[in-house]
Write an enzyme that holds these catalytic residues in place. Structure first.
Site, PDB file in Angstrom:
ATOM      1  N   GLU A  26      42.209  58.184  70.856  1.00  0.00           N
ATOM      2  CA  GLU A  26      43.631  58.548  70.843  1.00  0.00           C
ATOM      3  C   GLU A  26      43.755  60.022  71.188  1.00  0.00           C
ATOM      4  OE1 GLU A  26      45.794  55.730  67.679  1.00  0.00           O
ATOM      5  OE2 GLU A  26      44.253  56.934  66.772  1.00  0.00           O
ATOM      6  N   ARG A  49      49.822  65.060  70.001  1.00  0.00           N
ATOM      7  CA  ARG A  49      51.162  64.470  69.896  1.00  0.00           C
ATOM      8  C   ARG A  49      52.311  65.441  70.013  1.00  0.00           C
ATOM      9  NH1 ARG A  49      50.344  60.161  65.136  1.00  0.00           N
ATOM     10  NH2 ARG A  49      48.949  58.953  66.456  1.00  0.00           N
ATOM     11  N   HIS A  62      57.578  60.425  62.362  1.00  0.00           N
ATOM     12  CA  HIS A  62      56.444  59.531  62.103  1.00  0.00           C
ATOM     13  C   HIS A  62      55.622  59.941  60.890  1.00  0.00           C
ATOM     14  CE1 HIS A  62      53.237  56.771  63.157  1.00  0.00           C
ATOM     15  NE2 HIS A  62      52.358  57.757  63.252  1.00  0.00           N
ATOM     16  N   ARG A  89      48.922  66.851  62.815  1.00  0.00           N
ATOM     17  CA  ARG A  89      47.849  65.917  62.454  1.00  0.00           C
ATOM     18  C   ARG A  89      47.214  65.294  63.693  1.00  0.00           C
ATOM     19  NH1 ARG A  89      47.933  59.990  61.312  1.00  0.00           N
ATOM     20  NH2 ARG A  89      50.001  60.164  62.190  1.00  0.00           N
TER      21      ARG A  89
END
Ligand code: FAD
Ligand code: SIN
Length: 525
Positions: free
Chosen positions: A115, A290, A351, A386
């Protein structure tokens, strides 16, 4: 009613359940409470998986540590990062011991995904519904454990400290101590007293502070609000992670997630004209961390005046796509989108909270006998942002540390006999539910408009002024009302929104997930 347990665990996600199982193994009698059913938790919805170094042929702890520090914009606490990364493989074995099944290849090795922000393939997963696999396995283990009693439909209203014994407690009071919690029984409407030798906050995230979120609606930041009201330390609240690719389907709350693992598998982001755009923002393209991808999408949407972009996986082998992402394939198909042929409309959604109740390496909060683990805690692992799939593993590593520490110390504690029962004399049931639901919508709108992916001093000030009115109204209502879950949740999301705003105002730089047009650069490189 008054209950007495060695450990009171508030929350039945991966954090609360793993603590409960570990404390029980050492002989503790545990009460585990959850506000609805045991399986309704953020954990259940996790898709991508659990980050852990397992393929030592190409991967090692140093790489995982480095990736975590880079994603966190160098604000992470190196000790917390090292602790999580190096303890991860042992905790994976614990999860497997509790029945969790991670996918393996034909050669018997873990099938690893990659990811954003990870330099190696190191995400263990169960197809694209890893969270459901973890949640159902742990619920089963907990139900079979005779030392753990599960209380459903119980809402923790406040933790009990010296304040409830008539003492004045301020943020400067040394040795604030937790003796348990007042808990609303939703079936009877009574507020019961749970006395405990140690209390564990494992209440999960805060996504419901925003309208558009991937979190289930129970994620109202209750634990953080309770600890803040009890004068405990809460930090890093400005770092709200927006997932770049939630399925764009207006009206859905929560938003359905399209896992980042799909970008790791080769899916590409495109604007509404079908053009790739990530090369304008970061050389790591769709697999940049992200915060960068979410801001890039936000910028493209503003540039083109659209409310979504596309994620395109149509160039990949259709059968392989269905095999890797069966859950996403089915969900999209149910809405008329065949992901093997059609591009998927996506937009960012709130999120994950990187901050929370400040804890040390043993999961101890600033309040004695109170631990915080999982998403409601701030261990220092995530810093400014994160790294994907680092939260489930953080929860289970810190549950282990907290359980060890609690069980080493628990013999020194006893229950307090002088705790008064909840006093609701002179209060009545709130008459108009609409006052509560409307205020909740207003908080969501304020946060979405003014405290989202891109911030400014002006927006934050505007948000602050509007929130203050809602705060005053809600506190007045709370003082004259019997507590209900809806009213308590409203109070909590207002508290959490206040903390996000205040800590965002205090950070005079753009760093990690906190981006403000007034201070567009980091303070220090
Ligand atoms: P939760 O699992 O949220 O559990 C919270 C519990 O607290 C619930 O049982 C709730 O009932 C209880 N509770 C809350 N308030 C109260 C109250 N007042 N009284 C009583 N009980 C209360 N992370 C990863 O590492 N990998 C992933 O692939 C991943 N995918 C994700 C996908 C989605 C869609 C989402 C939403 C999150 C994802 N995350 C992922 C993040 C991760 O799932 C969460 O951080 C993690 O599950 C949090 O676990 P927890 O135990 O701290 O809290
Ligand atoms: C995802 O599957 O994209 C979510 C992973 C995470 O939030 O860690």
């Amino acid at each position: 009613m008054v209950y007495r347990y060695d450990c009171l665990v508030i929350g039945s996600g991966i954090a609360g359940m793993s603590f409960a199982l570990k404390a029980s193994r050492k002989g503790a009698k545990v009460a585990m409470i959850c506000k609805t059913t045991p399986d309704e938790a953020n954990t259940f919805y996790a898709q991508g998986g659990v980050a852990s170094v397992t393929n030592l042929e190409v991967d090692n702890f140093e790489k995982h540590i480095h990736d975590t520090m880079v994603a966190g914009d160098w604000l992470s606490d190196p000790a917390a990062v090292e602790k999580v990364v190096t303890n991860a493989p042992d905790q994976i074995r614990e999860l497997i011991g509790w029945g969790v099944d991670f996918d393996k290849n034909d050669d018997g090795k873990f099938d690893l995904h990659r990811e954003g922000g990870h330099s190696e393939f190191r995400i263990l997963h169960h197809a694209d519904n890893t969270g459901a696999e973890i949640q159902t396995s742990l619920v089963e283990a907990v139900k079979n454990d005779p030392n753990i009693e599960v209380f459903e439909n119980r809402f923790a209203v406040e933790i009990i400290t010296q304040h409830h014994l008539g003492k004045i407690v301020t943020r400067r009071t040394p040795d604030i101590t937790c003796y348990g919690a007042y808990v609303l029984n939703e079936d009877t409407g009574d507020v019961d007293t749970f006395l405990s030798k140690v209390t564990v906050m494992a209440t999960g995230g805060v996504g419901s502070v925003y309208t558009t979120t991937t979190n289930p609606l129970i994620a109202t930041g209750d634990g953080i609000a309770m600890v803040y009201r009890a004068k405990g330390t809460v930090s890093d609240m400005e770092f709200i992670q927006f997932h770049p690719t939630a399925l764009y389907h207006p009206g859905d709350r929560p938003s359905f997630l399209i896992t980042e693992a799909m970008r790791g598998y080769g899916a590409v982001l495109r604007n509404l004209d079908g053009e790739e755009f990530m090369h304008k923002y970061d050389p790591r393209l769709s697999l940049a961390p992200r915060d960068i991808v979410a801001r890039a999408i936000d910028s493209e949407m503003k540039l083109h005046g659209t409310d979504h972009v596309y994620l395109d996986v149509t160039h990949k082998d259709p059968e392989e796509t269905k095999r890797h992402f069966p859950n996403i394939y089915e969900k999209c198909l149910s809405l008329g989108i065949d992901i093997t042929k059609d591009m998927i409309p996506v937009a960012p959604a709130a999120h994950y909270l990187c901050g929370g109740i400040k804890v040390n390496l043993d999961g101890e909060s600033s309040i004695n006998r109170l631990y915080a683990i999982g998403e409601c805690s701030c261990t220092g692992l995530h810093g400014g942002n994160r790294l994907a799939s680092n939260s489930l593993i953080e929860a289970v590593v810190y549950a282990d540390a907290a359980a060890r520490h609690a069980m080493d110390n628990i013999n020194g504690y006893d229950w307090r006999d002088d705790v008064p029962e909840w006093n609701d004399e002179g209060t009545a049931h709130p008459e108009e539910m609409v006052l509560i639901t409307q205020s909740e919508k207003e908080v969501n709108q304020i946060m979405g408009y003014y405290v989202g992916i891109v911030r400014s001093d002006l927006r934050l000030k505007r948000a602050w002024n509007r929130l203050d009115i809602l705060y005053q109204e809600t506190e007045s209502l709370f003082k004259c009302s019997k507590p209900t879950r809806q009213l308590c949740e409203l109070r909590n999301i207002i508290n959490v929104a206040y903390l996000i705003m205040r800590q965002a105002m205090e950070r005079k730089e753009s760093r990690g997930l906190h981006f403000t047009v007034d201070y567009p650069h980091p303070d220090t490189p």
